[in-house]
Design a protein around this motif. Structure first.
Motif, PDB file in Angstrom:
ATOM      1  N   UNK A   1       0.837  -1.213   0.000  1.00 21.93           N
ATOM      2  CA  UNK A   1       0.000   0.000   0.000  1.00 21.93           C
ATOM      3  C   UNK A   1       0.859   1.245   0.000  1.00 21.93           C
TER       4      UNK A   1
ATOM      5  N   UNK B   1       2.380   1.863  -3.235  1.00 19.52           N
ATOM      6  CA  UNK B   1       1.406   2.383  -4.217  1.00 19.52           C
ATOM      7  C   UNK B   1       1.121   3.864  -3.943  1.00 19.52           C
TER       8      UNK B   1
ATOM      9  N   UNK C   1       1.963   6.639  -6.656  1.00 17.47           N
ATOM     10  CA  UNK C   1       0.860   7.520  -7.089  1.00 17.47           C
ATOM     11  C   UNK C   1       1.268   8.995  -6.936  1.00 17.47           C
TER      12      UNK C   1
ATOM     13  N   UNK D   1       3.240  -4.642 -10.695  1.00 15.63           N
ATOM     14  CA  UNK D   1       2.029  -4.701  -9.875  1.00 15.63           C
ATOM     15  C   UNK D   1       1.793  -3.411  -9.098  1.00 15.63           C
TER      16      UNK D   1
ATOM     17  N   UNK E   1       0.925  -0.662 -11.518  1.00 13.11           N
ATOM     18  CA  UNK E   1      -0.461  -0.782 -12.016  1.00 13.11           C
ATOM     19  C   UNK E   1      -1.471  -0.339 -10.978  1.00 13.11           C
ATOM     20  N   UNK E   2      -1.164  -0.621  -9.723  1.00 13.87           N
ATOM     21  CA  UNK E   2      -2.073  -0.200  -8.658  1.00 13.87           C
ATOM     22  C   UNK E   2      -2.167   1.339  -8.653  1.00 13.87           C
TER      23      UNK E   2
ATOM     24  N   UNK F   1      -4.026   2.592 -11.671  1.00 16.32           N
ATOM     25  CA  UNK F   1      -5.465   2.354 -11.516  1.00 16.32           C
ATOM     26  C   UNK F   1      -6.111   3.483 -10.711  1.00 16.32           C
ATOM     27  N   UNK F   2      -5.382   3.974  -9.721  1.00 17.33           N
ATOM     28  CA  UNK F   2      -5.902   5.107  -8.940  1.00 17.33           C
ATOM     29  C   UNK F   2      -6.026   6.358  -9.805  1.00 17.33           C
TER      30      UNK F   2
ATOM     31  N   UNK G   1      -6.443   6.437 -12.900  1.00 17.06           N
ATOM     32  CA  UNK G   1      -7.541   6.204 -13.832  1.00 17.06           C
ATOM     33  C   UNK G   1      -8.874   6.507 -13.140  1.00 17.06           C
ATOM     34  N   UNK G   2      -8.983   6.072 -11.898  1.00 15.40           N
ATOM     35  CA  UNK G   2     -10.210   6.347 -11.154  1.00 15.40           C
ATOM     36  C   UNK G   2     -10.421   7.855 -10.977  1.00 15.40           C
TER      37      UNK G   2
ATOM     38  N   UNK H   1      -6.670   4.670 -20.885  1.00 14.61           N
ATOM     39  CA  UNK H   1      -5.928   3.831 -21.833  1.00 14.61           C
ATOM     40  C   UNK H   1      -6.601   3.927 -23.186  1.00 14.61           C
TER      41      UNK H   1
END
Lengths: 230, 230
Positions: free
Chosen positions: A16, A19, A23, A56, A59-60, A63-64, A66-67, A73
């Protein structure tokens, strides 16, 4: 493994935390490189190598982003920067059961501040059509003798005011804050009545001046403001 | 693999889409179960089985909830619901380079609306100490003949007003919107001057009435409001 006396206060770095860090680094990178909407990000392979983290973890973090609506993408182009929906993630956390009481109180005050300050935008952008819509809401109120209808009409009236400002951010913000109406009405001081009704406000908006509206709206909100003093 | 005529319009479901869906389902679950701060979530194993998704997709969604401040991993207790930082993710997306012009304009208007509506909170919570702090800022302005200092003092003055409201959400919100000052000042109409200065506003806050402050603040902001009419 044996943990020596010296290292026992060192906490393990969790996935965490990594990530979080990745981020943050990526957001700083976007800001510092002055990247703009439509610009293409380096590939996952490049980014994970540059940051020295596993795919990994990368990507985590992606993904944040992206949210948050910061990246998307795209087929063949890879990851592209996008214009974020600034209220999207605010919306995601507005669960009244989880928000602490102080913050709920702060948001309630924020709403009062906003409504006290709407006059200029309203007079700038009011039209005959939306004044008629306000009048229709007010006309309906005469027949209301039920608490649920009263609350709905309260919401309809104030929502329409935000709509008239023509400011979508403001309007969406207000819609998000609606679940707080429950909180407000629970705390409502029924003994204090305002001298300015919805009907009065519409009348001022229709034929009065901005200054009269400012005074009227503040009087309309007075019972709420008086609650704050306690 | 050959794609038949009939299925060629079907788009593959990407891992992103699945993470979006799982994130949404989890948020709905938190809201519908009326879970509260401190409640423990089912384990990753249970959640991924119940949702019928891989551990990777589940973890991606959980990582987003963690970023939003909705959950936290606690030693031995597992995942625990937390009280979200409602402005945290808003802060994450406020990159002025990425926000579209309409939204920037909307946020600028939002700031004007907020400042027009601050009077009641200011009069409710002003203290001698913070009025002295405002006076100090205004005193300094006499010696300013440089644009950068002028902007800094502008920021210091308005920030102090938000601070006096005692509303931390409002205050943080304003700090986040500061990068927009650039946007504002670029568009500033130097030909329109307000008749009410910072010093006048402090004087009213000190010895005047709420109503005088409302009128004074609106006059102070008038050059900005006039820009909106164009």
């Amino acid at each position: 493994m044996e943990i020596s006396e010296l290292s026992k206060d060192l906490k393990p770095i969790s996935a965490d935390t990594r990530a979080d860090l990745v981020e943050l680094r990526l957001r700083e990178y976007l800001a510092n490189k002055e990247l703009r909407t439509g610009d293409v990000l380096p590939t996952e392979l490049e980014l994970s190598a540059a940051l020295g983290v596993s795919r990994n973890v990368l990507r985590e973090a992606l993904s944040r982003l992206r949210m948050l609506g910061l990246i998307e993408s795209r087929k063949k182009r890879g990851m592209v920067l996008t214009s974020p929906d600034i209220l999207g993630s605010f919306e995601r956390v507005l669960n009244p059961q989880l928000i602490d009481t102080t913050t709920l109180q702060n948001l309630f005050e924020l709403r009062l501040v906003l409504e006290s300050g709407l006059a200029d935008l309203l007079f700038l952008r009011k039209t005959e059509k939306n004044i008629e819509e306000l009048e229709a809401i007010v006309d309906n109120e005469k027949f209301i003798d039920d608490d649920v209808f009263r609350v709905n009409s309260e919401i309809a009236f104030h929502s329409k005011l935000y709509e008239i400002t023509g400011n979508d951010t403001l309007k969406r913000f207000q819609v998000m804050l609606l679940p707080l109406f429950d909180f407000v009405l629970k705390n409502e001081n029924r003994s204090v009545k305002s001298k300015v009704s919805h009907a009065d406000l519409v009348q001022i908006l229709k034929e009065g001046t901005k200054e009269e509206f400012v005074i009227g709206m503040r009087e309309h909100l007075r019972p709420h403001f008086e609650l704050l003093q306690k």
